[in-house]
Enzyme design. Structure first.
Site, short mmCIF file in Angstrom:
data_model
loop_
_atom_site.label_atom_id
_atom_site.label_comp_id
_atom_site.label_asym_id
_atom_site.label_seq_id
_atom_site.Cartn_x
_atom_site.Cartn_y
_atom_site.Cartn_z
N ASP A 29 0.88 -1.16 0.00
CA ASP A 29 0.00 0.00 0.00
C ASP A 29 0.92 1.22 0.00
O ASP A 29 2.11 1.10 0.30
CB ASP A 29 -0.87 -0.06 1.27
CG ASP A 29 -1.73 1.16 1.44
OD1 ASP A 29 -2.53 1.44 0.52
OD2 ASP A 29 -1.59 1.84 2.47
N LEU A 30 0.39 2.39 -0.34
CA LEU A 30 1.26 3.58 -0.42
C LEU A 30 1.12 4.47 0.82
O LEU A 30 2.03 4.55 1.65
CB LEU A 30 0.93 4.36 -1.70
CG LEU A 30 1.75 5.63 -1.92
CD1 LEU A 30 3.23 5.32 -2.10
CD2 LEU A 30 1.23 6.38 -3.16
N ASP A 31 -0.05 5.10 0.93
CA ASP A 31 -0.25 6.05 2.02
C ASP A 31 -0.29 5.31 3.36
O ASP A 31 -1.13 4.43 3.55
CB ASP A 31 -1.57 6.81 1.78
CG ASP A 31 -1.94 7.70 2.96
OD1 ASP A 31 -1.04 8.13 3.68
OD2 ASP A 31 -3.15 7.95 3.13
N THR A 82 1.03 10.39 3.44
CA THR A 82 0.29 11.44 2.72
C THR A 82 -1.03 11.76 3.41
O THR A 82 -1.69 12.72 3.03
CB THR A 82 0.05 11.04 1.25
OG1 THR A 82 -0.25 9.65 1.19
CG2 THR A 82 1.27 11.32 0.39
N LYS A 116 -8.62 6.63 5.72
CA LYS A 116 -7.42 5.93 5.25
C LYS A 116 -7.80 4.73 4.38
O LYS A 116 -8.59 3.89 4.79
CB LYS A 116 -6.55 5.50 6.42
CG LYS A 116 -5.89 6.69 7.08
CD LYS A 116 -4.88 6.28 8.13
CE LYS A 116 -4.13 7.51 8.62
NZ LYS A 116 -3.22 7.21 9.73
N GLY A 117 -7.23 4.68 3.19
CA GLY A 117 -7.50 3.58 2.27
C GLY A 117 -8.81 3.72 1.50
O GLY A 117 -9.13 2.89 0.66
N ARG A 154 -11.18 8.54 -3.22
CA ARG A 154 -11.44 9.98 -3.16
C ARG A 154 -12.93 10.29 -3.06
O ARG A 154 -13.36 11.05 -2.20
CB ARG A 154 -10.84 10.66 -4.40
CG ARG A 154 -10.79 12.17 -4.29
CD ARG A 154 -10.21 12.78 -5.57
NE ARG A 154 -8.93 12.20 -5.92
CZ ARG A 154 -8.32 12.38 -7.09
NH1 ARG A 154 -8.88 13.15 -8.02
NH2 ARG A 154 -7.16 11.81 -7.35
N SER A 161 -2.49 0.61 -4.38
CA SER A 161 -2.95 1.82 -3.68
C SER A 161 -4.31 2.26 -4.20
O SER A 161 -4.60 2.11 -5.38
CB SER A 161 -1.93 2.95 -3.89
OG SER A 161 -2.44 4.17 -3.42
N ALA A 162 -5.11 2.86 -3.31
CA ALA A 162 -6.39 3.44 -3.72
C ALA A 162 -6.20 4.81 -4.36
O ALA A 162 -7.14 5.38 -4.92
CB ALA A 162 -7.31 3.56 -2.50
N SER A 163 -4.97 5.33 -4.29
CA SER A 163 -4.75 6.71 -4.75
C SER A 163 -4.55 6.80 -6.25
O SER A 163 -3.72 6.10 -6.83
CB SER A 163 -3.53 7.30 -4.05
OG SER A 163 -3.23 8.56 -4.60
N ASN A 202 -3.19 9.27 -7.44
CA ASN A 202 -1.93 10.02 -7.53
C ASN A 202 -0.72 9.15 -7.21
O ASN A 202 0.39 9.66 -7.04
CB ASN A 202 -1.96 11.20 -6.56
CG ASN A 202 -3.09 12.18 -6.88
OD1 ASN A 202 -3.13 12.72 -7.97
ND2 ASN A 202 -4.00 12.38 -5.94
N LYS A 257 -10.98 -0.87 -1.65
CA LYS A 257 -10.78 -1.76 -0.51
C LYS A 257 -11.99 -1.61 0.42
O LYS A 257 -12.51 -0.50 0.52
CB LYS A 257 -9.49 -1.36 0.23
CG LYS A 257 -8.24 -1.47 -0.66
CD LYS A 257 -7.05 -0.75 -0.04
CE LYS A 257 -5.88 -0.74 -1.03
NZ LYS A 257 -4.72 0.03 -0.56
N GLU A 282 0.02 -3.27 4.56
CA GLU A 282 -1.15 -2.36 4.60
C GLU A 282 -1.27 -1.66 5.95
O GLU A 282 -1.02 -2.27 6.98
CB GLU A 282 -2.43 -3.17 4.41
CG GLU A 282 -3.16 -2.96 3.13
CD GLU A 282 -3.74 -1.58 2.89
OE1 GLU A 282 -3.83 -0.79 3.83
OE2 GLU A 282 -4.11 -1.28 1.75
N ASP A 283 -1.70 -0.39 5.93
CA ASP A 283 -1.92 0.33 7.19
C ASP A 283 -3.40 0.50 7.53
O ASP A 283 -3.71 0.88 8.66
CB ASP A 283 -1.28 1.72 7.15
CG ASP A 283 -2.06 2.67 6.24
OD1 ASP A 283 -2.32 2.29 5.07
OD2 ASP A 283 -2.43 3.76 6.70
P1 B16 Z 1 -6.40 10.11 -4.17
P2 B16 Z 1 -3.60 4.21 -0.09
C1 B16 Z 1 -5.43 6.17 -0.24
O1 B16 Z 1 -4.10 5.72 -0.44
C2 B16 Z 1 -5.50 7.07 0.99
O2 B16 Z 1 -5.20 6.30 2.16
C3 B16 Z 1 -6.87 7.65 1.13
O3 B16 Z 1 -6.93 8.52 2.25
C4 B16 Z 1 -7.22 8.41 -0.15
O4 B16 Z 1 -8.54 8.95 -0.07
C5 B16 Z 1 -7.11 7.46 -1.34
O5 B16 Z 1 -5.79 6.93 -1.40
C6 B16 Z 1 -7.41 8.16 -2.66
O6 B16 Z 1 -6.39 9.11 -2.91
O7 B16 Z 1 -7.34 11.23 -3.85
O8 B16 Z 1 -4.96 10.54 -4.28
O9 B16 Z 1 -6.85 9.32 -5.38
O10 B16 Z 1 -3.54 4.14 1.42
O11 B16 Z 1 -4.59 3.23 -0.69
O12 B16 Z 1 -2.24 4.16 -0.72
MG MG Z 2 -2.83 3.18 3.28
#
Ligand code: B16
Ligand code: MG
Length: 230
Positions: A18-20, A26, A54-55, A58, A124-126, A128, A155, A179-180
């Site tokens: 996982d990233l964040d 972040t 978290k996780g 958006r 990652s769910a991000s 970015n 997730k 994973e966090d």
């Molecule tokens: P974005 P992860 C997740 O990252 C974050 O934990 C979560 O807080 C955020 O809303 C999600 O990414 C979406 O991020 O707005 O950059 O697409 O923990 O899955 O790495």
């Molecule tokens: Mg995370």
């Protein structure tokens, strides 16, 4: 534990990060940017509430925050709100560098990278995620990156982790996920992967192994733990 982790000499294994919250923090920038948005709409929320994001994707994060503020908008307005939050968030992300990598993440990545039996993926769910890995100079370690734009289900659905595994041509039962987020641990378990929770035992007790962070371990120790489960 009924799954068998393949013997050391098997070459098709992977670690999926996982990233964040695992590689970088972040969450603090998400919090500032979401809070700025909430404040502009006339309400506020706490860091404790932010933990629940978290996780979470958006748009699902926005829906939760609007619920806390007792507000609702059309899908079109919500898309604009999510866009403007992301623009604000990106202004922080663009300032990131390698100093923001969490303790001993590079040591763990190096340990896996040097082991020819393992591939390295990101789940990652991000949306970015690729930008963030580039900013902190870690892209070179990854064989495949799954970001939030590549999955339909967030997730705790296992889609992201399963996609990373299949793209790396590794069976789910030969993957270790880091994973966090409690929902991220659920997703990894639903994918039938071995799971290391990074954070508090109270939140992540459903993972196979939990550690506060990577500062007191090596990848060899983590691998030995899972080999010991066989
Ligand atoms: P974005 P992860 C997740 O990252 C974050 O934990 C979560 O807080 C955020 O809303 C999600 O990414 C979406 O991020 O707005 O950059 O697409 O923990 O899955 O790495
Ligand atoms: Mg995370």
């Amino acid at each position: 534990m009924t799954d068998l982790f393949l013997a050391k000499e098997d070459i098709r294994k992977a670690c999926i990060f996982d990233l964040d919250g695992v590689i970088v923090d972040t969450a603090k920038y998400h919090f500032v940017a979401w809070r700025n948005l909430a404040n502009s709409l006339g309400f506020d929320f706490t860091e404790r509430e932010n933990e629940k994001l978290k996780g979470v994707s958006r748009i699902d994060s926005l829906n939760l925050i609007l619920e806390w503020g007792g507000m609702n908008f059309s899908e079109k307005v919500k898309a604009n709100l999510a866009f403007s939050k992301n623009e604000d968030y990106l202004s922080y992300i663009k300032e990131m560098d390698e100093s923001e990598i969490l303790p001993n993440v590079v040591g763990i990545l190096e340990g896996i990278y040097k082991n020819p039996n393992y591939k390295i993926g990101l789940g990652s769910a991000s949306k970015n995620a690729k930008l963030i890995l580039d900013q902190v100079g870690l892209t070179k370690y990854f064989d495949f990156i799954v970001d939030g734009s590549m999955v339909t289900h967030g997730k705790p659905h296992p889609e992201g982790f399963l996609l990373a595994a299949s793209e790396m041509k590794v069976l789910p039962e030969n993957c270790i996920v880091f994973e966090d987020a409690p929902k991220g641990v659920e997703a990894a378990l639903a994918a039938r992967m071995f799971t290391v929770g990074i954070g508090r035992e109270d939140d992540l007790g459903h993972a196979h192994l939990v550690m506060a962070d990577f500062s007191k371990t090596t990848f060899a120790e983590i691998e030995d733990f899972f080999l010991g489960l066989v």
